[in-house]
Design a protein around this motif. Structure first.
Motif, PDB file in Angstrom:
ATOM      1  N   LEU A   1      -7.352  -1.966  -2.022  1.00 56.96           N
ATOM      2  CA  LEU A   1      -6.126  -2.112  -1.242  1.00 56.96           C
ATOM      3  C   LEU A   1      -5.995  -3.531  -0.694  1.00 56.96           C
ATOM      4  CD1 LEU A   1      -5.957   1.263   0.727  1.00 56.96           C
ATOM      5  CD2 LEU A   1      -4.798   0.630  -1.402  1.00 56.96           C
ATOM      6  N   LEU A   2      -7.108  -4.094  -0.236  1.00 52.21           N
ATOM      7  CA  LEU A   2      -7.090  -5.463   0.264  1.00 52.21           C
ATOM      8  C   LEU A   2      -6.696  -6.433  -0.835  1.00 52.21           C
ATOM      9  CD1 LEU A   2      -7.630  -7.576   2.430  1.00 52.21           C
ATOM     10  CD2 LEU A   2     -10.069  -7.444   1.887  1.00 52.21           C
ATOM     11  N   TYR A   3      -7.206  -6.200  -2.026  1.00 53.14           N
ATOM     12  CA  TYR A   3      -6.890  -7.063  -3.168  1.00 53.14           C
ATOM     13  C   TYR A   3      -5.403  -6.982  -3.512  1.00 53.14           C
ATOM     14  CZ  TYR A   3      -7.314  -8.997  -7.907  1.00 53.14           C
ATOM     15  OH  TYR A   3      -7.173  -9.752  -9.042  1.00 53.14           O
TER      16      TYR A   3
ATOM     17  N   GLY B   1       0.937 -10.554  -1.493  1.00 50.11           N
ATOM     18  CA  GLY B   1       1.298 -11.521  -0.467  1.00 50.11           C
ATOM     19  C   GLY B   1       1.359 -12.937  -1.002  1.00 50.11           C
ATOM     20  N   THR B   2       0.457 -13.267  -1.923  1.00 52.34           N
ATOM     21  CA  THR B   2       0.466 -14.604  -2.531  1.00 52.34           C
ATOM     22  C   THR B   2       1.767 -14.840  -3.290  1.00 52.34           C
ATOM     23  OG1 THR B   2      -1.948 -14.593  -2.731  1.00 52.34           O
ATOM     24  CG2 THR B   2      -0.741 -16.113  -4.146  1.00 52.34           C
ATOM     25  N   LEU B   3       2.218 -13.837  -4.029  1.00 51.52           N
ATOM     26  CA  LEU B   3       3.495 -13.963  -4.741  1.00 51.52           C
ATOM     27  C   LEU B   3       4.687 -13.908  -3.796  1.00 51.52           C
ATOM     28  CD1 LEU B   3       2.797 -11.711  -7.863  1.00 51.52           C
ATOM     29  CD2 LEU B   3       3.067 -14.185  -7.840  1.00 51.52           C
TER      30      LEU B   3
ATOM     31  N   LEU C   1       5.330  -3.678  -1.462  1.00 51.84           N
ATOM     32  CA  LEU C   1       3.938  -3.540  -1.894  1.00 51.84           C
ATOM     33  C   LEU C   1       3.026  -4.283  -0.939  1.00 51.84           C
ATOM     34  CD1 LEU C   1       1.908  -2.587  -4.098  1.00 51.84           C
ATOM     35  CD2 LEU C   1       2.339  -4.758  -5.272  1.00 51.84           C
ATOM     36  N   HIS C   2       3.462  -5.444  -0.490  1.00 53.77           N
ATOM     37  CA  HIS C   2       2.624  -6.246   0.402  1.00 53.77           C
ATOM     38  C   HIS C   2       2.520  -5.652   1.797  1.00 53.77           C
ATOM     39  CE1 HIS C   2       0.627  -9.610   2.215  1.00 53.77           C
ATOM     40  NE2 HIS C   2       1.616  -9.786   3.070  1.00 53.77           N
TER      41      HIS C   2
ATOM     42  N   LEU D   1      -3.725 -21.220  -1.179  1.00 58.72           N
ATOM     43  CA  LEU D   1      -4.682 -20.576  -0.275  1.00 58.72           C
ATOM     44  C   LEU D   1      -4.712 -19.068  -0.492  1.00 58.72           C
ATOM     45  CD1 LEU D   1      -3.868 -22.667   2.910  1.00 58.72           C
ATOM     46  CD2 LEU D   1      -6.087 -22.596   1.753  1.00 58.72           C
ATOM     47  N   GLY D   2      -3.566 -18.492  -0.874  1.00 60.84           N
ATOM     48  CA  GLY D   2      -3.537 -17.073  -1.199  1.00 60.84           C
ATOM     49  C   GLY D   2      -4.353 -16.760  -2.438  1.00 60.84           C
TER      50      GLY D   2
END
Length: 502
Positions: free
Chosen positions: A29-31, A37-39, A130-131, A347-348
């Motif tokens: 889930l963290l992944y 979040g990076t996208l 999703l994020h 950084l993400g």
């Protein structure tokens, strides 16, 4: 009095064990939260990418709002939409398109105020949900992601405490060492050098996710369970309109915008909302973005004749309000322009590497101790590369067939995890899914070009398509590195991350 802290071996061992247990408990889930979040840093660009050919114009005359209001109300009445409010997205740097919204109806607006096509950002909305909610019902998903933020904060702190030689080893990276040493160095260097960013993201994510829970708690303790009173600590009371209020003329947008020019000329306007348009007592809200401030914006309330009722005061409130209203832009990197977005994206990617390498360390350690968890290794590998593949595939299938992106993503992710539990090898899953992800990323660009032609290479579409291609190139580099290592006869047992090497 001199204070010194020298961790004992037992303390380091306890911190390391606790760190591993926490990481394993929420790794998948963290992944997912980290990748999405990076996208999502490029959320605005992806929204525009989905409908790349729509008109973009930052300069809109006040008369256009008047005409668009009349047209939108007429269409909404015909489609039996609720007429409690009408709102406009004012063209701005993030979204330079004029959009009108009434109830569930959302349309683009032309330069003369006529209504254009429907606004369709379903894939980008999937990515955002999703994020921050894992596509679960918002009341449940946001809290769950908030708890993941708490766990992530604990992982970062425990990871730092579990590294007694944090300064001495700050520049250590053993490329020629064993697989485990490479993973450890990768994990530790990313964890140390990017820890301020990781902590900021984790803490703000936890704060945003759990703020609703905190609001209910505050309401229960101080306001006898009335959560609306907590909300009114931040926002002005909602307008309540009497039934059958007399009809009046729509607001004087020219007068309202002229007042804005006078009282806040430096603030970028982002939204106009009219409560109960065309009814006596209607109130107009103008939302702005305040330069050089992290708060998400400011809001002004007007009478329909253009006279100012009050300024909400988000950018001038007390410290607690300022902190709360600054967490959102800080979390998503939507401040100080495009270079910050690029920094947040990179950084993400590092955060994704951090999560993956942390689990890889544990799996390699298990194997080296003669107690390998082969099935778990396969499943984890399928998730590491299958999750970015599923996201890219959902973009392709949405552009081509308008398939539900959430259903595509979760079905593919679950299917790959189940199949990997029973068949294949880690090396094959890693290589095949990396190739599949490259194809899906390039495919998203190819489909977009086929649909939008030259509009795929300008403005926000150029940014979004570049993101897909950068991901594809990063994964291609990892494939090449794996091939080189195999040629050197060094066995490859585990992956690192979607943007890293194997």
């Amino acid at each position: 009095m001199k204070f010194s802290f020298k961790p004992t071996p037992g303390f380091v061992r306890d911190m390391t064990d606790g760190h591993s247990v926490l990481g394993l408990a929420v790794s998948t889930l963290l992944y997912i939260v980290c990748i999405s979040g990076t996208l999502a840093v490029f959320y605005n660009e992806f929204e525009r990418w989905e409908q790349a050919s729509e008109l973009e114009n930052l300069n809109v005359e006040a008369s256009v709002y008047q005409t668009a209001t009349e047209n939108a109300i007429a269409l909404a009445t015909e489609e039996k939409e609720e007429l409690k409010s009408i709102s406009f997205t004012i063209p701005n740097q993030d979204m330079p398109r004029l959009v009108v919204e009434v109830g569930e109806m959302e349309r683009y607006v032309s330069e003369d105020g006529s209504l254009l096509g429907k606004v369709e950002h379903e894939w980008t909305h999937f990515l955002a949900y999703l994020h921050f909610a894992l596509n679960l019902p918002v009341s449940l998903g946001v809290v769950l992601v908030g708890l993941i933020g708490v766990v992530m904060s604990a992982l970062i702190v425990s990871g730092l405490l579990a590294h007694p030689k944090i300064i001495k080893d700050a520049f250590s990276f053993r490329l020629s060492g064993s697989k485990r040493l490479q993973q450890v160095d990768l994990h530790n260097r990313l964890g140390v050098w990017a820890s301020p960013f990781h902590l900021a993201i984790a803490i703000t994510g936890a704060f945003i996710g759990l703020s609703q829970v905190a609001a209910f708690a505050i309401a229960g303790v101080f306001f006898e369970g009335d959560s609306e009173k907590v909300e009114h600590m931040l926002y002005r009371d909602h307008l309540v309109m009497e039934e059958n209020a007399p009809e009046v003329a729509y607001p004087d947008y020219a007068a309202i915008l002229a007042t804005m020019d006078r009282i806040a000329p430096e603030e970028e306007r982002t939204r106009i909302e009219v409560a109960f348009p065309g009814r006596e007592g209607q109130v107009v809200e103008v939302w702005t973005r305040v330069p050089e401030r992290l708060v998400w914006g400011e809001r002004y309330h007007f009478n329909s004749d253009g006279s100012l009722i009050e300024k909400e005061g988000w950018s001038e409130g007390d410290t607690a309000k300022q902190v709360y209203l600054s967490t959102f832009r800080l979390h998503f990197g939507h401040f100080s322009g495009f270079p910050v977005k690029i920094a947040y994206f990179l950084l993400g990617v590092g955060m994704c590497l951090l999560v993956v390498s942390g689990i890889n360390i544990w799996l390699v350690r298990k194997r080296q101790r003669g107690n390998p968890v082969v099935r778990l290794e396969r499943v984890w590998t399928a998730q590491v590369w299958g999750i970015p593949f599923a996201i890219a595939l959902s973009a392709v299938t949405y552009l081509l067939f308008k398939l539900n992106a959430a259903q595509v993503f979760w079905s593919v992710t679950l299917l790959l995890s189940v199949v990997a539990a029973f068949t294949g090898t880690v090396a094959k899953w890693s290589m095949y899914l990396r190739v599949a992800t490259i194809v899906a990323c390039v495919g998203a660009v190819a489909v977009h070009v086929a649909q939008f032609g030259e509009d795929s290479f300008v403005r926000a579409s150029l940014v979004a398509n570049s993101v897909w291609l950068v991901i594809a190139v990063g994964i291609a580099v990892s494939c090449f590195y794996s091939w080189v290592r195999q040629k050197s006869s060094e066995p490859v047992s585990l992956n690192t991350s979607p943007a890293g090497s194997n």
